[in-house]
Design an enzyme around this catalytic site. Structure first.
Site, PDB file in Angstrom:
ATOM      1  N   ASP A1025      24.996  58.179 -22.641  1.00  0.00           N
ATOM      2  CA  ASP A1025      24.062  59.245 -23.003  1.00  0.00           C
ATOM      3  C   ASP A1025      24.206  60.405 -22.032  1.00  0.00           C
ATOM      4  OD1 ASP A1025      21.990  60.602 -24.243  1.00  0.00           O
ATOM      5  OD2 ASP A1025      20.497  59.714 -22.923  1.00  0.00           O
ATOM      6  N   CYS A1057      23.379  60.319 -32.965  1.00  0.00           N
ATOM      7  CA  CYS A1057      23.367  59.622 -31.683  1.00  0.00           C
ATOM      8  C   CYS A1057      21.908  59.268 -31.417  1.00  0.00           C
ATOM      9  CB  CYS A1057      24.001  60.464 -30.584  1.00  0.00           C
ATOM     10  SG  CYS A1057      23.437  62.164 -30.490  1.00  0.00           S
ATOM     11  N   SER A1058      21.362  59.684 -30.296  1.00  0.00           N
ATOM     12  CA  SER A1058      19.941  59.452 -30.065  1.00  0.00           C
ATOM     13  C   SER A1058      19.130  60.672 -30.491  1.00  0.00           C
ATOM     14  CB  SER A1058      19.682  59.133 -28.591  1.00  0.00           C
ATOM     15  OG  SER A1058      18.311  58.896 -28.360  1.00  0.00           O
ATOM     16  N   ALA A1059      19.471  61.824 -29.902  1.00  0.00           N
ATOM     17  CA  ALA A1059      18.786  63.060 -30.286  1.00  0.00           C
ATOM     18  C   ALA A1059      19.461  63.746 -31.458  1.00  0.00           C
ATOM     19  CB  ALA A1059      18.739  64.016 -29.093  1.00  0.00           C
ATOM     20  N   GLY A1060      20.726  63.416 -31.708  1.00  0.00           N
ATOM     21  CA  GLY A1060      21.442  64.044 -32.814  1.00  0.00           C
ATOM     22  C   GLY A1060      21.975  65.412 -32.474  1.00  0.00           C
ATOM     23  N   VAL A1061      22.265  65.656 -31.203  1.00  0.00           N
ATOM     24  CA  VAL A1061      22.777  66.973 -30.823  1.00  0.00           C
ATOM     25  C   VAL A1061      24.020  66.889 -29.929  1.00  0.00           C
ATOM     26  CG1 VAL A1061      20.626  68.235 -31.130  1.00  0.00           C
ATOM     27  CG2 VAL A1061      21.054  67.108 -28.955  1.00  0.00           C
ATOM     28  N   ARG A1063      26.178  64.125 -28.369  1.00  0.00           N
ATOM     29  CA  ARG A1063      27.319  63.327 -28.809  1.00  0.00           C
ATOM     30  C   ARG A1063      27.646  63.601 -30.271  1.00  0.00           C
ATOM     31  NH1 ARG A1063      25.163  57.644 -26.237  1.00  0.00           N
ATOM     32  NH2 ARG A1063      23.124  58.617 -26.546  1.00  0.00           N
TER      33      ARG A1063
END
Length: 1442
Positions: A1025, A1057-1061, A1063
């Site tokens: 991350d 990904c996690s936030a979608g920005v 990765r």
């Protein structure tokens, strides 16, 4: 367009215009925010702080309303008399005999893997999990260290330490805190009980070379860039972070330097600094924090996180009694107390400036002496003041002896004049301090002027909320420099005068009429000039001549620069300027390019302001009189004075009164400043003096209250015209021009809106509801034909299809063209381009990424649906929102709650030559699983790209939205897991998706016939991350395979990904650029990224990810696609053996890439330490730092974490193998410790040299006696033999490793192999041993340990062939190049000869041939080549490989 001519439009226009005029006339003093008195603001601030205190969570900061001067409100101890930090004066410190050598215990041991770092929002803290003890130095007992904190400045090595010695401050201060473990169980407990704790202060000084001891810290900083981020640190030695000599230190009793400021700290301040390079310093300056003002949060750079120094009062500072430690270079240290920068100034600025009226005609100016004097004594003070009356400017400077009262009386004061005061200290040799605060006085109204802003102290600045992914951007206003400019009214108004150090003075280009209007001169606005964009060198001749041909007018927007440029503490005022000047010196010397880029940014800002509301359109542009012709200065918007020669400028081309057509004609340049000036002072009659406009129209802020003592403009607000002043008698003179200007502005706006509506309507009709496709920049050969055609001309804003609900947007979305100079780069030049970006400490990457960060700053793209109260709970992160114009809209659900059931945090993102190629979204929450699968069904998504693990570093990053086994139901969608395939770096899951509400053949079903589909999830598991993967090759494989799985009839690829920005954006850019490389042989990373940034916020989150994109693409260009199917391998091998134009074969080129790895991948500094060198059999075959196998360090022993061993990636796991050397007699226990620590259960011994001595060859115990390794014992329990087909034998040993403290037992099988590969045996026999190992590994956990004498080619060959054989079984294809290169990346020196690389190809050809022909007859030769009986064509045979 005809509707514009209808009467109703003009009636509406007249009504709006009259309303605007009525508003302006009736409420001239209204501003965007309420401006009260100083007493009111302080009262409000105190109330806010008391509220926070009452809530039990007092908030504090390093600046603003919650800055250090307000800490005492929430923490009473912060107002105590024994506070820290302090300035230590060496000549006042007494030697204390009780302060002897410092005793450190455990500091020489490497830290464990449990040590972690956290961004607390106020600093970066290291939480120490190992035992570090400190005693001696007068400490009352033996203390245990628990945490480490850092404090740093603004940028480029500027002062950032909290403590100072003889006035010298350092770029970074590290503080280690410790407590008495005999009394308390934690550091926090000791503080809460107000008991004595200890602290060490270590200074970091800039050095030309990197400090390798800091590498784990610097690497950790990159993982905690954002607030609340945490990361585990690589092992480091705490002693290496301390000065080389610990004998010279200062001791005093003080306090914590942060709230609660408890006065319980025994401080140890080391005199000698620790080196750190500028490159390493950059990691500190990249840290972000979250600032809070009431309910508003904003993300800012964490800089200047130090408390102002406190008074020593009655305390005594002592020195250590280790006298020899103070002799070395102390004289040099004291002679230059502040290094190169501080040696140029007399002292810090005078403080506590005050201006008070004595009577109707006299003023008294008072000040206090500087807090720090660098070159004592102060001889006198220079008081400079300037005033204006009847448009004439006066100025006077006089001196005041330092031994008298620090006051000066100014007589004959006129109530109609504006006075500006500031003070400068003067030491010997005319060495001067920086100027104090500039005070502005008129008619009993005093203002503090800082930089280019008028501020009211104690008022919090409410910054708009932003994301942790976006740094605040400074927009550079036009500036120009002058050597030795006199201290005139202009230099005072901008807060800058001649440099006290004799360097070139930096003067803001204009003081616009808002400032002067607020002081009684005219209307307009004041520009903000962040220090980060002020050059400190004169422009070159060529640059100046380019800039001289255009007029740049002042803007009215004050932009907040990253970092606190307005300090609340008076002692910091000069530091902000000094730090800004230091920052300029590190800027690129390519002056022309920098000025051109600033010029373009200025043009964009000024053009956008032409459409502002009528509240900002009350400015006029007085034309110069014909008697004062002018030329324009470089980017400054200044007019040269007749008769004055302008150096470095082109002949004038502009006519008097001419205004650049592309700039805002409503902006007034109120002062005319010459671009060059002499050393002489201006006089009132000098015709070359700057002229004021003959007429002084007032702005809306032209009145002020007589009762106000301070009037402020909030620097975070955009409108800075809120300064209040008296009404002017010429008020009516500007009403007529205002009517005309307002009318023209309104007409232009209406026409622009009509054109945009018409244009968008045409596009909808032409595209039948779909956006236009992005166009690409042609290759170099096509540019001549295509003209000025550019890549990604505009940002696409979408018209949703009929199946999605329509929402009427609240405002139109602007169309953003990509800059004209963004052209694609041919792949042949891409390597050179990356080299340029890497040069100068990656300055090119930093510039590019800053441009990416700025590209959407002025677009006003909304995300109202994400911020709606009914939707906020659907966002994983409060600051990662979905833009309204490109968001994915779900079909609304029936029922009363259907209004907002169309929302999901996801956006369409364009790909290469394809609109809406991707959907970028956040990692699903449990509450959004149904929405997630609805979106997949409605968008006909067939591929899911997941680039996060469910939990990372102990934090939930994504919830599992697919079934672990069998079937799960998510609303109307039933998902079934069909298969799972695990690879080293990624996992592929095949899912069946069925919609229970859709029947076969139903009309609403997008596929028409099916109610069940297959969705494939590609899940990358090795991407950290906020960081990047260690190696680019596995990522390229992942991207290529997932991209190849997409079918033409599928909808957008879903990436999350996690936030979608971060990765997510990295994947999208790499995938799209790989397609562009394949199609056009060009790359345009910057242009494409700026384009997709308009579709989802913060795609590609960090500069590190931006650099990784370039590295991955370069790897793809150089290595090309090397995965080959088994049926094509033979022809492929023959093709790479054909010599090219230069006489080299592709095989040779591949091998060169394998052996010439990037330097960052082959760092081996642990292996090269003196304590570890004797543990290596061959210094050329040692582990790379990124893949080094670490051991649990033994207490009190240095270097016990090192063994010459490397992780090697296999087919199924990223650490499937460990390659190591044959143990040396003194590293045998380390070898067994490695097996124990890493739970290894298979050892493969490949002896390269049978001549090893018996005691060295056998590193295992006999059956009669166990081997004791302290924490465990090794016992041989059985021995067996396995015969191979060529009558060779494998000796198998079984061992048991038993823990001495508990019942844990580890069973290990050891394979003692014959010579492998055997050159005298058929090559097919090579895989006989591999098959044995593979079969055994299926039943065992942990990595397989493979070793030969040096841990080199034989071990590497076995790992490579094992991985390739598994790849062949699973994929019916092999990638020899990638496998060989990954082995050499993780363990440099394995493949050193091209014949070794050829042998891998031969072995795989043999294996494929064996599989194709069964066990048919084979002929082998002693060189290892194999021929099948049917082969007759020499060109096609494997013999051609020799």
């Amino acid at each position: 367009m005809r509707r514009l001519l209808e009467p109703c439009w003009w009636i509406l226009f007249l009504k709006i215009t009259s309303s605007v005029l009525h508003y302006v006339v009736c409420f001239p003093a209204l501003t965007e925010g309420y401006v009260g008195t100083l007493q009111e603001s302080r009262q409000d601030s105190s109330v806010q702080i008391r509220r926070r205190k009452a809530s039990g969570d007092p908030y504090w900061a390093y600046s603003g309303a919650y800055g250090p001067e307000h800490w005492v409100t929430s923490s009473v101890s912060c107002g105590g008399s024994h506070q820290s930090p302090i300035d230590i004066l060496d000549h006042h410190a007494r030697v204390g005999d009780e302060y002897q050598e410092l005793q450190l215990d455990g500091f020489d041991n490497e830290s464990s893997n449990k040590t972690w770092m956290k961004n607390t929002g106020k600093t970066v803290a290291i939480l120490l999990k190992d035992d570090y003890f400190v005693s001696g130095a007068g400490l009352p007992g033996r203390f245990k260290a628990e945490k480490v904190e850092f404090h740093w400045g603004h940028s480029n090595g500027s002062a950032g330490s909290e403590h100072s010695v003889n006035g010298r401050r350092f770029p970074v201060e590290m503080q280690i805190f410790f407590y008495n473990p005999d009394d308390f169980d934690s550091f926090q407990t000791a503080i809460s009980e107000n008991r004595i704790i200890g602290a060490m202060a270590i200074f970091f000084q800039v050095s030309p070379r990197d400090n390798s001891a800091l590498d784990p810290i610097i690497h950790g900083l990159k993982g905690v860039v954002h607030h609340e981020k945490e990361t585990f640190l690589d092992p480091f030695i705490l002693r290496d972070l301390l000065p080389a000599s610990l004998g010279s230190y200062y001791r005093y009793t003080g306090s914590l330097t942060t709230p609660p400021c408890s006065e319980i700290v025994e401080w140890i301040v080391f005199r000698r600094p620790v080196p750190i390079s500028y490159h390493q310093l950059e990691a500190f300056y990249s840290i972000f924090t979250t600032e809070q003002q009431d309910h508003v949060k904003s993300v800012e750079y964490l800089r200047n996180n130090f408390r102002p120094q406190q008074a020593l009062n009655d305390r005594v500072v002592s020195k250590s009694a280790v006298r020899d430690a103070w002799n070395h270079d102390l004289a040099d240290f004291l002679d230059n107390p502040l290094g190169t920068e501080a040696s140029k100034v007399c002292s810090s600025p005078p403080i506590h400036m005050k201006v008070q009226p004595l009577n109707q005609t006299a003023l008294q100016v008072s000040w206090s002496q500087p807090e720090t004097i660098y070159h004592p004594p102060i001889m006198n003070y220079m008081i400079s003041y300037s005033w204006t009356k009847n448009e004439d400017e006066k100025e006077k400077t006089f001196t005041k002896d330092s031994d008298k009262d620090l006051k000066a009386t100014i007589s004959h004061v006129s109530p109609d004049s504006l006075y500006l005061f500031r003070v400068q200290a003067v030491c010997r040799n005319d060495m001067r301090s920086d100027f104090s605060q500039t005070m502005l006085f008129q008619a009993n109204t005093t203002r503090i002027f800082q930089g280019t802003r008028i501020v009211k102290t104690g008022v919090p600045t409410a910054s708009p909320a932003s994301s942790a992914d976006m740094a605040p951007i400074s927009s550079g206003s036009s500036t120009w420099t002058s050597s030795g400019i006199p201290f005139s009214f202009v230099s005072m108004a901008t807060g800058m005068g001649p440099s006290s150090s004799g360097s070139q003075a930096t003067v803001a280009s204009v003081v616009t009429s808002t400032l002067l209007a607020g002081l009684g001169f005219g209307g307009g606005g004041i520009s903000s000039f962040p220090s980060t964009v002020w050059p400190t060198r004169l422009p070159t001749a060529s640059a100046a001549s380019k800039q001289a041909g255009r007029t740049v007018l002042a803007t009215t927007e004050a932009l907040a620069s990253p970092g606190p440029d307005v300090h609340s503490a008076p002692s910091k005022d000069s530091e902000g300027t000094e730090e800004g000047e230091k920052e300029e010196k590190s800027e690129s010397e390519d002056g022309e390019r920098e000025h051109e880029e600033e010029e373009k940014d200025s043009e964009k800002k000024e053009k956008s302001e032409a459409t502002h509301t009528a509240a900002e359109s009350d400015r006029t542009a007085p034309a110069p009189t014909p008697s004062s012709p002018h030329r324009t200065a470089a980017e400054g918007g200044h007019q040269t004075i007749p008769g004055r020669r302008q150096d470095h400028s082109a002949p004038a081309t502009d006519q008097p009164g001419h205004v650049a057509p592309d700039l805002d004609p409503l902006v007034d340049t109120a002062t005319q400043v010459p671009p060059t000036a002499t050393e002489e002072h201006y006089s009132g009659s000098d015709p070359r003096r700057p002229e004021m406009p003959s007429k002084k129209p007032m702005s809306r802020g032209d009145r002020f209250s007589e009762d106000s003592k301070f009037i402020t403009v909030n620097p975070a607000e955009k409108n800075t015209s809120g300064m209040l002043s008296r009404p002017s008698p010429g008020r009516m003179e500007w009403i007529i021009p205002l009517i005309v200007v307002s009318a023209l502005t309104f007409v232009c706006l209406v026409l622009l809106i009509a054109v945009l509506v018409y244009w968008r309507g045409c596009n909808k009709i032409k595209s039948k509801g779909f956006p236009r496709r992005s166009r690409e920049v042609p290759s170099s050969g096509e540019r001549g034909e295509k003209g000025s055609r550019k890549c990604f001309q505009t940002a696409h804003f979408y018209v949703e299809d009929s199946s999605s609900p329509r929402v009427v947007p609240n405002e139109s979305v602007p169309i953003i063209p990509i800059p004209d100079d963004m052209e694609a780069i041919p792949v042949k030049q891409f390597g050179k381009h990356i080299g340029e970006l890497y040069s100068n400490s990656q300055h090119g990457f930093s510039e590019d990424f800053e441009e990416v960060q700025r590209c959407t700053a002025d677009m006003n793209i909304t995300a109202e649906h994400s911020n709606h109260p009914d939707n906020k709970h659907k966002n994983r992160y409060i600051n990662i929102l979905a833009y309204d114009h490109s968001r994915v809209k779900l079909r609304p659900l029936p029922g009363k709650d259907s209004k907002h059931s169309d929302y999901i945090n996801a956006n369409y993102v364009d790909g290469y030559n394809k609109a809406k190629a991707y959907i970028a979204t956040q990692g699903p929450l449990k509450s959004t699983f149904e929405d997630f699968w609805r979106m997949i069904w409605e968008q006909n998504t067939g591929i899911i790209i997941m680039i996060t693990n469910l939990v990372e570093k102990g934090r939930r990053k994504c919830d599992q939205y697919w079934p672990t086994e069998n079937t799960e139901e998510y609303g109307n969608i039933i998902v079934t897991l069909k298969s799972t395939k695990v690879h080293a770096c990624y996992t592929v899951r095949r899912l069946s998706v069925r919609n229970t509400k859709v029947k076969k053949g139903q009309k609403g079903n997008p596929k028409g016939r099916q109610n069940e589909r297959t969705v494939i999830q590609y899940h990358y598991t090795q991407w950290p991350d906020m960081g990047v993967p260690e190696y680019a090759l596995p990522v390229l494989t992942f991207v290529r395979r997932s991209s190849a799985a997409r079918m033409p009839d599928m909808g957008p690829v879903l990436v999350h990904c996690s936030a979608g920005v971060g990765r997510t954006g990295t994947y999208i850019v790499i995938d799209s650029m790989l397609q562009q490389i394949k199609d056009k042989s060009t790359v345009n990373v910057l242009g494409f990224l700026k384009h997709i940034r308009t579709q989802r916020n913060y795609l590609v989150q960090t500069e590190e990810q931006y650099i990784f994109i370039h590295d991955a693409l370069l790897e793809a260009i150089l290595g090309k696609e090397t995965a080959v199917s088994s049926s094509q391998l033979h022809s492929y091998v023959n093709s790479i053996l054909i010599p090219g134009v230069g006489g080299k074969t592709r095989l040779e080129k591949q091998f060169k890439l394998i052996t010439q790895c990037n330097a960052k991948y082959v760092e081996c500094f642990s292996a090269q330490k003196e304590c570890n060198k004797e543990k290596n059999r061959n210094s050329s075959v040692v582990p790379a730092e990124r893949a080094r196998v670490g051991l649990a360090p033994l207490p009190g022993m240095k270097g016990t974490d090192y063994i010459n061993a490397s992780y090697i990636m296999g087919y199924y796991r990223s650490n499937e193998f460990i390659i190591t050397q044959h143990p040396l007699p003194h590293t045998t226990k380390d070898f067994w410790r490695m097996i124990w620590d890493h739970n290894a259960q298979i050892i493969v011994m490949l002896p390269d040299n049978q001549s090893l001595a018996e005691d060295e060859f056998v590193y295992w115990p006999s059956r009669e006696e166990s081997m004791n390794c302290e924490a465990f014992t090794v016992t041989l329990i059985s021995k067996d033999r396995l015969c191979l087909s060529n009558e060779e034998q494998i000796i198998i040993h079984d061992f048991i490793l038993e823990a001495t403290q508990d019942d844990y037992v580890l069973e290990v099988r050891h394979f003692q192999c014959p010579k492998w590969p055997n050159p005298d045996a058929p090559i097919s026999s090579t895989f006989e041993l591999i098959n044995v190992i593979k079969e055994e590994a299926l039943t065992r956990d942990g990595p397989t340990i493979v070793h030969d004498e040096y841990g080199a080619v034989s071990a590497g060959m076995l790992c490579a062939l094992t991985t390739l054989s598994q790849q062949l079984e699973n994929e019916n294809a092999v990638d020899v190049f990638q496998v060989a290169k990954m082995i050499n990346l993780m363990r440099p020196g394995v493949f050193t000869d091209i014949e070794q690389y050829q042998f891998v190809y031969k072995a795989m050809l043999s294996l494929i041939s064996t599989k194709e022909n069964g066990n048919g007859p084979m002929t082998g030769d002693k060189n290892g080549a194999v021929l099948t009986a049917e082969e007759s064509d020499p060109a096609e045979s494997m013999e051609s490989l020799v």
